[in-house]
Write a protein that holds these residues in place. Structure first.
Motif, PDB file in Angstrom:
ATOM      1  N   ILE A 221       0.847  -1.210   0.000  1.00  0.00           N
ATOM      2  CA  ILE A 221       0.000   0.000   0.000  1.00  0.00           C
ATOM      3  C   ILE A 221       0.880   1.257   0.000  1.00  0.00           C
ATOM      4  CG2 ILE A 221      -1.618   1.360   1.385  1.00  0.00           C
ATOM      5  CD1 ILE A 221      -2.868  -1.369   2.231  1.00  0.00           C
ATOM      6  N   LEU A 222       1.890   1.291   0.860  1.00  0.00           N
ATOM      7  CA  LEU A 222       2.790   2.445   0.908  1.00  0.00           C
ATOM      8  C   LEU A 222       3.528   2.633  -0.420  1.00  0.00           C
ATOM      9  CD1 LEU A 222       4.300   2.098   4.487  1.00  0.00           C
ATOM     10  CD2 LEU A 222       2.903   4.003   3.626  1.00  0.00           C
ATOM     11  N   ARG A 223       3.942   1.528  -1.020  1.00  0.00           N
ATOM     12  CA  ARG A 223       4.658   1.603  -2.302  1.00  0.00           C
ATOM     13  C   ARG A 223       3.764   2.258  -3.358  1.00  0.00           C
ATOM     14  NH1 ARG A 223       9.068   2.911  -3.837  1.00  0.00           N
ATOM     15  NH2 ARG A 223       7.742   4.275  -4.948  1.00  0.00           N
ATOM     16  N   GLU A 224       2.495   1.876  -3.375  1.00  0.00           N
ATOM     17  CA  GLU A 224       1.558   2.440  -4.349  1.00  0.00           C
ATOM     18  C   GLU A 224       1.243   3.903  -4.036  1.00  0.00           C
ATOM     19  OE1 GLU A 224       0.596   0.970  -7.208  1.00  0.00           O
ATOM     20  OE2 GLU A 224       1.951  -0.644  -6.577  1.00  0.00           O
ATOM     21  N   LEU A 225       1.026   4.215  -2.776  1.00  0.00           N
ATOM     22  CA  LEU A 225       0.679   5.585  -2.382  1.00  0.00           C
ATOM     23  C   LEU A 225       1.822   6.565  -2.568  1.00  0.00           C
ATOM     24  CD1 LEU A 225      -1.350   4.996   0.908  1.00  0.00           C
ATOM     25  CD2 LEU A 225      -2.234   5.840  -1.275  1.00  0.00           C
ATOM     26  N   MET A 226       3.036   6.095  -2.358  1.00  0.00           N
ATOM     27  CA  MET A 226       4.197   6.991  -2.372  1.00  0.00           C
ATOM     28  C   MET A 226       5.073   6.791  -3.600  1.00  0.00           C
ATOM     29  SD  MET A 226       5.077   6.634   1.667  1.00  0.00           S
ATOM     30  CE  MET A 226       6.234   7.984   1.772  1.00  0.00           C
TER      31      MET A 226
ATOM     32  N   GLY B 141      15.914   0.007 -15.706  1.00  0.00           N
ATOM     33  CA  GLY B 141      16.037   1.102 -14.759  1.00  0.00           C
ATOM     34  C   GLY B 141      15.786   0.707 -13.317  1.00  0.00           C
ATOM     35  N   SER B 142      15.023   1.536 -12.622  1.00  0.00           N
ATOM     36  CA  SER B 142      14.750   1.303 -11.199  1.00  0.00           C
ATOM     37  C   SER B 142      13.323   0.797 -10.987  1.00  0.00           C
ATOM     38  CB  SER B 142      15.009   2.573 -10.396  1.00  0.00           C
ATOM     39  OG  SER B 142      14.186   3.615 -10.870  1.00  0.00           O
ATOM     40  N   THR B 143      12.918  -0.152 -11.814  1.00  0.00           N
ATOM     41  CA  THR B 143      11.610  -0.788 -11.676  1.00  0.00           C
ATOM     42  C   THR B 143      11.459  -1.389 -10.283  1.00  0.00           C
ATOM     43  OG1 THR B 143      11.616  -1.326 -14.026  1.00  0.00           O
ATOM     44  CG2 THR B 143      10.126  -2.605 -12.642  1.00  0.00           C
ATOM     45  N   THR B 144      10.259  -1.349  -9.724  1.00  0.00           N
ATOM     46  CA  THR B 144      10.001  -1.971  -8.427  1.00  0.00           C
ATOM     47  C   THR B 144       9.788  -3.469  -8.625  1.00  0.00           C
ATOM     48  OG1 THR B 144       8.962   0.032  -7.581  1.00  0.00           O
ATOM     49  CG2 THR B 144       8.473  -2.021  -6.417  1.00  0.00           C
ATOM     50  N   PHE B 145      10.518  -4.263  -7.859  1.00  0.00           N
ATOM     51  CA  PHE B 145      10.366  -5.721  -7.874  1.00  0.00           C
ATOM     52  C   PHE B 145       9.940  -6.170  -6.497  1.00  0.00           C
ATOM     53  CE2 PHE B 145      13.403  -4.723 -11.201  1.00  0.00           C
ATOM     54  CZ  PHE B 145      12.799  -5.356 -12.277  1.00  0.00           C
ATOM     55  N   LYS B 146       8.954  -7.090  -6.470  1.00  0.00           N
ATOM     56  CA  LYS B 146       8.420  -7.573  -5.190  1.00  0.00           C
ATOM     57  C   LYS B 146       8.268  -9.092  -5.245  1.00  0.00           C
ATOM     58  CE  LYS B 146       5.014  -4.671  -5.807  1.00  0.00           C
ATOM     59  NZ  LYS B 146       3.977  -3.679  -5.853  1.00  0.00           N
ATOM     60  N   LYS B 147       8.514  -9.710  -4.104  1.00  0.00           N
ATOM     61  CA  LYS B 147       8.310 -11.152  -3.974  1.00  0.00           C
ATOM     62  C   LYS B 147       7.661 -11.409  -2.617  1.00  0.00           C
ATOM     63  CE  LYS B 147      10.415 -15.533  -5.079  1.00  0.00           C
ATOM     64  NZ  LYS B 147      11.588 -16.153  -5.683  1.00  0.00           N
ATOM     65  N   GLU B 148       6.344 -11.555  -2.647  1.00  0.00           N
ATOM     66  CA  GLU B 148       5.577 -11.686  -1.406  1.00  0.00           C
ATOM     67  C   GLU B 148       5.984 -12.912  -0.602  1.00  0.00           C
ATOM     68  OE1 GLU B 148       0.963 -11.746   0.188  1.00  0.00           O
ATOM     69  OE2 GLU B 148       1.342 -11.843  -1.958  1.00  0.00           O
ATOM     70  N   ALA B 149       6.187 -14.045  -1.271  1.00  0.00           N
ATOM     71  CA  ALA B 149       6.511 -15.282  -0.556  1.00  0.00           C
ATOM     72  C   ALA B 149       7.797 -15.155   0.269  1.00  0.00           C
ATOM     73  CB  ALA B 149       6.630 -16.442  -1.540  1.00  0.00           C
ATOM     74  N   LYS B 150       8.702 -14.324  -0.172  1.00  0.00           N
ATOM     75  CA  LYS B 150       9.967 -14.120   0.549  1.00  0.00           C
ATOM     76  C   LYS B 150       9.987 -12.792   1.303  1.00  0.00           C
ATOM     77  CE  LYS B 150      12.279 -17.752  -0.943  1.00  0.00           C
ATOM     78  NZ  LYS B 150      13.023 -18.688  -0.131  1.00  0.00           N
ATOM     79  N   GLU B 151       8.882 -12.049   1.248  1.00  0.00           N
ATOM     80  CA  GLU B 151       8.761 -10.747   1.907  1.00  0.00           C
ATOM     81  C   GLU B 151       9.915  -9.820   1.549  1.00  0.00           C
ATOM     82  OE1 GLU B 151       7.109 -10.367   5.903  1.00  0.00           O
ATOM     83  OE2 GLU B 151       7.211 -12.562   6.010  1.00  0.00           O
ATOM     84  N   ARG B 152      10.031  -9.574   0.246  1.00  0.00           N
ATOM     85  CA  ARG B 152      11.084  -8.705  -0.244  1.00  0.00           C
ATOM     86  C   ARG B 152      10.552  -7.784  -1.333  1.00  0.00           C
ATOM     87  NH1 ARG B 152      13.495 -12.728   2.236  1.00  0.00           N
ATOM     88  NH2 ARG B 152      15.726 -12.802   2.577  1.00  0.00           N
ATOM     89  N   GLY B 153      11.067  -6.568  -1.323  1.00  0.00           N
ATOM     90  CA  GLY B 153      10.731  -5.603  -2.357  1.00  0.00           C
ATOM     91  C   GLY B 153      11.843  -4.588  -2.467  1.00  0.00           C
ATOM     92  N   ALA B 154      12.129  -4.160  -3.691  1.00  0.00           N
ATOM     93  CA  ALA B 154      13.210  -3.185  -3.885  1.00  0.00           C
ATOM     94  C   ALA B 154      13.114  -2.537  -5.253  1.00  0.00           C
ATOM     95  CB  ALA B 154      14.573  -3.865  -3.733  1.00  0.00           C
ATOM     96  N   GLU B 155      13.738  -1.376  -5.341  1.00  0.00           N
ATOM     97  CA  GLU B 155      13.950  -0.699  -6.608  1.00  0.00           C
ATOM     98  C   GLU B 155      15.453  -0.560  -6.793  1.00  0.00           C
ATOM     99  OE1 GLU B 155      11.993   1.901  -4.469  1.00  0.00           O
ATOM    100  OE2 GLU B 155      10.246   0.654  -4.790  1.00  0.00           O
ATOM    101  N   PRO B 156      16.044  -1.394  -7.620  1.00  0.00           N
ATOM    102  CA  PRO B 156      17.483  -1.254  -7.839  1.00  0.00           C
ATOM    103  C   PRO B 156      17.777   0.069  -8.539  1.00  0.00           C
ATOM    104  CG  PRO B 156      16.545  -2.777  -9.427  1.00  0.00           C
ATOM    105  CD  PRO B 156      15.451  -2.429  -8.463  1.00  0.00           C
ATOM    106  N   ASP B 157      19.014   0.496  -8.472  1.00  0.00           N
ATOM    107  CA  ASP B 157      19.390   1.711  -9.189  1.00  0.00           C
ATOM    108  C   ASP B 157      19.272   1.487 -10.697  1.00  0.00           C
ATOM    109  OD1 ASP B 157      19.899   3.471  -7.039  1.00  0.00           O
ATOM    110  OD2 ASP B 157      21.762   2.406  -6.641  1.00  0.00           O
ATOM    111  N   GLU B 158      19.698   0.344 -11.148  1.00  0.00           N
ATOM    112  CA  GLU B 158      19.541  -0.081 -12.542  1.00  0.00           C
ATOM    113  C   GLU B 158      19.451  -1.591 -12.526  1.00  0.00           C
ATOM    114  OE1 GLU B 158      19.315   1.791 -15.342  1.00  0.00           O
ATOM    115  OE2 GLU B 158      19.766   3.695 -14.348  1.00  0.00           O
ATOM    116  N   CYS B 159      18.839  -2.160 -13.568  1.00  0.00           N
ATOM    117  CA  CYS B 159      18.790  -3.614 -13.669  1.00  0.00           C
ATOM    118  C   CYS B 159      18.750  -4.030 -15.134  1.00  0.00           C
ATOM    119  CB  CYS B 159      17.614  -4.175 -12.887  1.00  0.00           C
ATOM    120  SG  CYS B 159      15.999  -3.665 -13.481  1.00  0.00           S
TER     121      CYS B 159
END
Length: 182
Positions: A13-18, A67-85
């Motif tokens: 929710i925070l990721r979407e709102l912000m 670029g800095s696309t948001t990647f999320k993996k709920e099963a592992k409880e991880r999310g990030a935006e790399p600087d580049e990918c």
């Protein structure tokens, strides 16, 4: 800023709102790091991307950047935006193969732990004007430091690091391109 006790749902929710430029979020098992990149950080990450992409173009490597696309993996409880990918020779399906992180100030969360949970093959970290390369060990699912990229083995990261920190980026790009063409 580091916030503990954030649920996966709250993170999403925070990721979407912000979702706005200038704010990076990294989530790891209930901990949420909020970071605003400095101009120097953004310059270095942009310069690194330009040099890597120019190298790939001039040498015929099929490199796809996201670029800095948001990647999320709920099963592992991880999310990030790399600087580049990046991915080599294929387009994005779920996660990139390569992630670049520019460290200008010390992160509050261990990015390697975050990306290991997403099974990103390589993480390139640029800190103190030098690269450190990490490859995911298939058995242990942990990163090990390596001398060369397994996905882009011909890239000379020490040379790129010298060009990246120069103040005259356009001239540095021209010199780098000329050196590759030779």
């Amino acid at each position: 800023m580091l916030i503990h006790g954030v649920s996966w749902k709250e993170y999403v929710i925070l990721r979407e709102l912000m979702d706005r430029p200038g704010l990076r979020m990294t989530y790891l098992e209930g901990a949420l790091e909020l970071m605003s990149p400095s101009p120097e950080h953004e310059l270095w990450k942009k310069n690194i991307a330009r040099f890597i992409e120019l190298y790939a173009f001039l040498t015929g490597i099929e490199l796809y950047g996201y670029g800095s696309t948001t990647f999320k993996k709920e099963a592992k409880e991880r999310g990030a935006e790399p600087d580049e990918c990046y991915l080599v020779g294929k387009k994005l399906d779920a996660f990139p193969e390569i992630v670049l992180e520019v460290i200008h100030t010390s992160p509050l969360l261990n990015k390697l732990d975050v990306y290991a949970g997403m099974e990103i093959a390589e993480v390139w970290i640029f800190k103190d004007a030098a690269f450190r390369l990490f490859a995911l060990d298939g058995l242990t699912k942990r990163y090990v430091e390596v001398e060369r990229s397994g996905l882009l083995p011909t890239v000379d990261f020490a040379t790129i690091a010298r060009y990246v920190v120069r103040d005259d980026t356009p001239q540095a790009l021209r010199e780098f391109a000329a050196a590759i063409r030779r």
